[in-house]
Design an enzyme around this catalytic site. Structure first.
Site, mmCIF file in Angstrom:
data_model
loop_
_atom_site.group_PDB
_atom_site.id
_atom_site.type_symbol
_atom_site.label_atom_id
_atom_site.label_comp_id
_atom_site.label_asym_id
_atom_site.label_seq_id
_atom_site.Cartn_x
_atom_site.Cartn_y
_atom_site.Cartn_z
ATOM 1 N N SER A 88 -23.805 11.700 -42.447
ATOM 2 C CA SER A 88 -24.680 12.895 -42.746
ATOM 3 C C SER A 88 -25.583 13.176 -41.913
ATOM 4 O O SER A 88 -26.302 14.267 -41.954
ATOM 5 C CB SER A 88 -24.765 13.306 -44.217
ATOM 6 O OG SER A 88 -25.345 12.142 -44.656
ATOM 7 N N SER A 144 -24.089 6.887 -43.322
ATOM 8 C CA SER A 144 -24.453 8.083 -42.751
ATOM 9 C C SER A 144 -25.807 8.212 -41.508
ATOM 10 O O SER A 144 -26.144 9.064 -41.120
ATOM 11 C CB SER A 144 -24.975 8.921 -43.999
ATOM 12 O OG SER A 144 -24.272 9.272 -44.801
ATOM 13 N N LYS A 197 -34.770 13.959 -41.905
ATOM 14 C CA LYS A 197 -33.607 14.563 -42.284
ATOM 15 C C LYS A 197 -33.965 15.337 -43.608
ATOM 16 O O LYS A 197 -34.833 14.988 -44.278
ATOM 17 C CB LYS A 197 -32.488 13.277 -42.822
ATOM 18 C CG LYS A 197 -31.184 13.801 -43.296
ATOM 19 C CD LYS A 197 -30.636 12.580 -43.638
ATOM 20 C CE LYS A 197 -29.075 12.990 -44.113
ATOM 21 N NZ LYS A 197 -28.206 11.800 -44.302
#
Lengths: 494, 469, 90
Positions: free
Chosen positions: B141, B165, B66
């Site tokens: 996210s 997330s 990420k």
């Protein structure tokens, strides 16, 4: 002070700790180095970085707290103080507001007016900011080398009544902290900074509005600033105006201060516990360890010097002015007092050696330091060499005057005194023959004075001794020369 | 694509790159990836494996990271214009560990800007599409990471989980999303959102992969003061699917707060399957249901407002052109480079910390946090695991602009793990009538990943719905 | 605390807080947070970190971070004389 107003002062003192690394990262704290070279991702506020507390900073804080009689907080925290400024890479400073490491101590000061106890509200740990420089093109430049240097902030109660008392406090604090060895507390170098919070009031009234004064670079500035601000506030009040609560910046050159109000407006720091740092838990064991390992503080050293070295209190006070000076005295005294190992030292010899070391320090060392604008901490010779010099005088190898000359050379380049004396041929002449021929030479050339002496003017002897000494380049014992001259002259008169 | 099934390292990277070539333009899982660099890396790792240098099960395995985890020399953007060109000089601790294990980094995945979001739509680089349904969000996210694993554009991925997330996008995309105990994986190099809740998590296609990956990532780090050693590491070794006598609790008051029908029935079938496998499944009341989400967001926004102060246009990142003054530089750089949600959260966070409101908002939330922690402590005395859906609904359509509070409330099942530091995992269980994945979440007490993974593994074994062709 | 003051503290221009939809959202969310007032928390101690640990301490030893002037300046928007350059500070 003036007009029946009394001045009320509280100090916020920042002390830079002399640890090897910064408070929250392993970067070096020493000076020098190219801009931004003593940095890492942590102290430059890079994304994804985290602080880790330096153990020595915690120990230093506890040591200072114990020395100032504070309560040590058993479960403390760090808090973030949030504000935008370029010298602050995260735009928050890690400090302690809610649970500082130390609270409620006191320091006793002594001024002409007598002794007084000054309360310590709290002591906390925090990180220093980087440095900003103004460039000629109207911009500012940021160097993060100093960002993250560990600081202790010491906050006093408003117990001080004058600039002189404030300075007495700062001097006492400096001695205490430098004796602990955690900082050298030099205002001129920025390792000790003092902000003065000052207000005035008529006796019996409530505390007046106070202002905060920053940018004080020396003890003298503290006194000047306190005087100037007291006057400024009194003038305002007398004119029927109000004192505004503000931060002011002291200007050395003019001796006046300027309001920094525009910077300080709307400063809500939104302190909150830093979630990146766990609670600081201080155990009884840690406190005991620090207490027992604390170096001897000054008062104890004065008493000990009096006792162990048989020196008067006055001398001991001077010798312990700084820890470094006291260490130097003690090392030199112990070596000098041990003697040359040939004869067993007697009590008298030993204490005389101690006194000699003390005299050299108080007489010569301090004088030379002052002349050369140096600190008491700066001792450019080794204690072994001083002890050696003293031994040489005790052996009768050199005269007192020559010893002082050598001392000054040692001050400048710390050479071995024995080697230097031999090299420079400074030793007292033991060679009878050389002395005799010098005496004879003088008697031969100074016919006038000799005649005067023989005709009864005894004072001329001193002149003849002086001339002989000069001829021998002061390398002979004056007493010996005098005796020899007398003998020769007596012979002549017979 | 379980690691146990692969026979040759090389084709795996090639397979992943092939998927990327075919789908990435459509899916947009990645913010940064460099095919050539991946090829070179894979080849170099391949050689080292043959030389016996890497013996980890991940040697040669392609993985994604990420984009809020720092990668040295590779831009790390947090999905924001503010860091669009930022290149860190250091790797995050977890990236160091993956490198040491010989895993092959494919690229940096898309995310909600600074991890503030639940749909990956706030990314400066545009949204990611859900591979299960291209008109829908992958969740957030860590949407890019979840979508990459779901679509085969990575074998596994690292994400971060602050309020759900990792787990929520896992649920929406149909992969396994794992969040371990707070502190057992180092946060060094994790660009902070909410420091007391941020946790690195994993996106994998199986619980077994998750356990193996956690084994690589877990470990105390002296650079992270909040990091801790795990008292019972070695999750892969103890993994089985035996749930006999496992006590599982379902917090009825949370469920009753509102879940869609497919999600409700998914939970029921999951509970039934576990019961039939020998677990003791019971409904109970957790209490404090209404306070979980506001407490979470209040604390998260407060911490975030401070953590994002460093993004000021001074030292790195976006700087506004021609600032007239220093305050101009700060304000314009931040206004121009931060998206709406980020600015909103920064302002709210600033507010709740401000003088006069600190006690009423922030301090109050910290007190409620302790109440919540104590509540879950008591629950974990009675239960080994707490079972809930991961999200109250399946994935929403892209482009919907729901009211912020309803978005926040969709985190109802996930935030308690972050508030309490407990581990939690989302396992894909079923699909709704449109074929959209539904994940079931298991949560355990701190340091009880072993138990949690066992229950999750059981669910996966018992699952009848197919995931992954 | 006005919206303008908040924006300033948050390092944002006042205009950010002045937009009506922003103000509405902010007010709505703050009201949402106020729900916590319902709970009686009495003297309970605030919980800052969810998993307890104390005292992460580091030895006072210089560590070479493999990082220095070059790395500091690498991402800097503007620099001069090895330092980061910004508009004049007060």
């Amino acid at each position: 002070m003036n007009n029946s107003y009394e001045t009320v002062i509280g100090l916020e003192v920042h002390v830079e700790l002399s640890t090897a690394t910064k408070i929250f990262c392993g970067c070096r704290t020493d000076f020098g180095g190219a801009p931004n070279s003593h940095t890492c991702p942590v102290c430059t506020g890079m994304p994804g970085t985290l602080p880790v507390l330096n153990k020595k900073v915690l120990e230093a804080a506890i040591a200072v707290g114990l020395a100032t009689g504070c309560e040590i907080t058993r479960v403390g925290r760090f808090d973030r103080k949030n504000y935008f400024y370029p010298d602050n890479p995260q735009n928050y400073q890690i400090s302690q507001l809610y649970f500082p490491i130390c609270r409620k101590g006191s320091v006793e000061i002594e001024t002409k007016a007598g002794k007084k106890s000054i309360g310590i509200t709290e002591i906390h740990m925090e990180e220093d900011a980087g440095k900003l420089y103004h460039a000629e093109d109207g911009t500012s430049l940021v160097d993060y080398n100093r960002s993250g240097v560990p600081l202790l902030e010491i906050v006093t109660e408003p117990d001080l009544s004058s600039g002189e008392e404030a300075v007495a406090f700062l001097e006492k604090l400096r001695t205490m902290i430098s004796y602990l060895g955690v900082s050298d507390c030099k205002m001129q170098e920025g390792s000790m900074r003092a902000d003065v919070n000052l207000s005035v009031r008529k006796p019996g009234e409530d505390l007046g509005t106070r202002t905060e004064m920053k940018n004080l670079g020396s003890f003298r500035s503290v006194i000047r600033a306190a005087e100037a601000e007291t006057k400024r506030q009194i003038d305002l009040l007398e004119a029927g105006e109000q004192v505004l609560q503000e931060t002011r910046r002291f200007d050395e050159a003019s001796g006046t201060s300027f309001s920094m109000r525009s910077k300080e407006e709307a400063r809500d720091y939104r302190y909150f516990p830093d979630p990146d740092l766990p609670p600081v838990v201080v155990s009884d064991e840690l406190i005991e360890k620090i207490r027992s390992e604390a170096p001897e503080h000054r008062e104890a050293r004065i008493l000990r010097f009096e006792k162990e070295y048989g020196l008067p209190e006055y001398d001991c006070k001077i010798l312990t002015e700084t820890k470094t000076l006291g260490d130097f005295f003690e090392e030199a005294a112990l070596i000098a007092g041990a003697g040359d190992g040939k004869a067993a030292p007697t009590e008298e010899n030993v204490s005389s050696s101690y006194k000699k070391v003390s005299n050299y320090i108080m007489g010569e060392l301090l004088r030379l330091q002052k002349e050369r604008g140096m600190d008491e901490d700066e001792i450019p010779m080794s204690p072994e060499h001083l002890a050696e010099l003293i031994r040489m005088t005790e052996e009768g190898l050199i005269t007192g005057t020559v010893a002082k000359q050598i001392f000054e050379v040692m001050f400048d380049k710390d050479c071995d005194p024995r080697a230097y004396a031999n090299e420079q041929d400074l030793c007292i002449l033991k060679n009878e023959g050389v002395i005799e021929s010098a005496v004879d030479q003088i008697l031969a050339t100074e016919t006038g004075p000799v005649a005067e002496y023989l005709s009864g003017k005894e004072k001329v002897l001193g002149y003849l001794v002086g001339q002989t000494m000069k001829a021998l380049q002061v390398k002979a014992d004056a007493g010996e020369i005098r005796a020899l001259l007398l003998k020769r002259l007596k012979d002549r008169s017979e | 694509m379980n690691m146990n099934e692969k026979t040759d390292m090389n084709p795996l990277a090639e397979q992943v790159l092939d998927r990327i070539r075919r789908q990435e333009d459509l899916l947009r899982c990645y913010i940064s990836y460099d095919i050539e660099a991946v090829r070179k890396q894979a080849a170099s790792v391949e050689k080292k494996i043959k030389d016996g240098e890497f013996r980890s099960p991940f040697a040669g395995i392609p993985y994604a990271v990420k984009d809020n985890l720092c990668t040295a020399g590779i831009r790390t953007t947090c999905g924001s214009k503010m860091l669009e060109h930022f290149v860190p000089a250091y790797d995050a601790a977890v990236v160091e560990k993956m490198k040491a294990a010989g895993a092959v980094l494919i690229g940096k995945t898309n995310m909600d800007e600074f991890a503030f979001g639940s749909s990956t739509e706030t990314s400066f680089f545009g949204p990611t599409r859900n591979p299960a349904d291209l008109s829908r969000t992958p969740g957030g996210s860590s949407g890019g990471s979840a979508a990459a694993v779901a679509s085969g554009e990575a074998v596994m991925a690292l994400g971060t989980d602050t309020g759900g997330s990792v787990r929520q996008p896992a649920s929406h995309c149909g992969v396994v999303g794992t969040k371990p105990t707070y502190g057992v994986i180092s946060r060094w190099g994790l660009i902070a959102y909410a420091s007391s809740m941020d946790t690195v998590g994993t996106l994998t296609r199986s619980v077994e992969d998750a356990a193996t990956l956690l084994d690589v990532l877990v470990g105390e780090d002296e650079r992270d003061s909040t990091s801790l050693p795990h008292p019972r590491p070695g999750f892969r070794e103890i993994l089985n699917s035996d749930v006999r006598s496992l006590r599982i609790g379902i917090p009825a008051d949370l469920i009753d707060a509102g879940v869609s029908d497919p999600v409700a029935s998914s939970l029921e079938t999951a509970a039934k399957a576990l019961k039939e496998a020998g677990a003791i499944v019971e409904r109970f009341e957790i209490g404090l249901a209404d306070y979980l989400v506001p407490t979470y967001y209040l604390i998260a926004m407060a911490e975030a407002s401070s953590n994002l102060e460093r993004f000021d246009g001074v030292k790195y990142g976006y700087r506004t052109a021609d600032p007239a003054s220093l305050s101009d530089l700060y304000q314009k750089s931040r206004a121009e480079a931060f998206g709406e949600e980020v600015k909103r959260r920064i302002m709210l966070g600033t507010y709740v910390l401000s003088s006069g409101f600190y006690d009423e908002y922030y301090l109050k939330a910290l007190k409620v946090r302790r109440l919540i922690k104590e509540t879950y402590d008591r629950a974990f005395c009675k239960f080994d695991c707490i079972l809930t859906p991961t999200a109250p609904t399946t994935s929403p359509l892209l482009g919907e602009k729901p009211d912020p509070i309803s978005v926040y409330e969709s985190d109802l099942f996930t935030v308690s793990a972050n508030l309490t530091g407990c581990p939690a995992i989302s396992v894909p269980w079923s699909r709704d009538e449109k074929g959209l994945p539904i994940g079931i979440q298991l949560m355990a007490d701190v340091f009880c990943e072993g138990t949690m993974l066992r229950a999750a593994n059981a669910l996966e074994t018992l699952r009848e719905v197919r995931f992954y062709e | 605390m006005t919206a303008k003051e908040i924006a300033k503290l948050a390092g944002l221009p006042e205009s950010e807080a002045e937009r009506s939809e922003v103000r509405e959202d902010l007010e709505k969310i703050l009201r949402y947070f106020s729900k916590l007032e319902d709970l009686d928390t009495g003297d309970i101690e605030p919980l800052v970190q969810p998993v307890y640990r104390e005292n992460a301490l580091r030895e006072d030893e210089v560590k070479d971070p493999g990082f220095g002037t070059k790395e500091v300046l690498f991402n800097a928007p503007d620099a001069k004389d090895d330092m980061i350059r910004v508009p004049r500070t007060i």
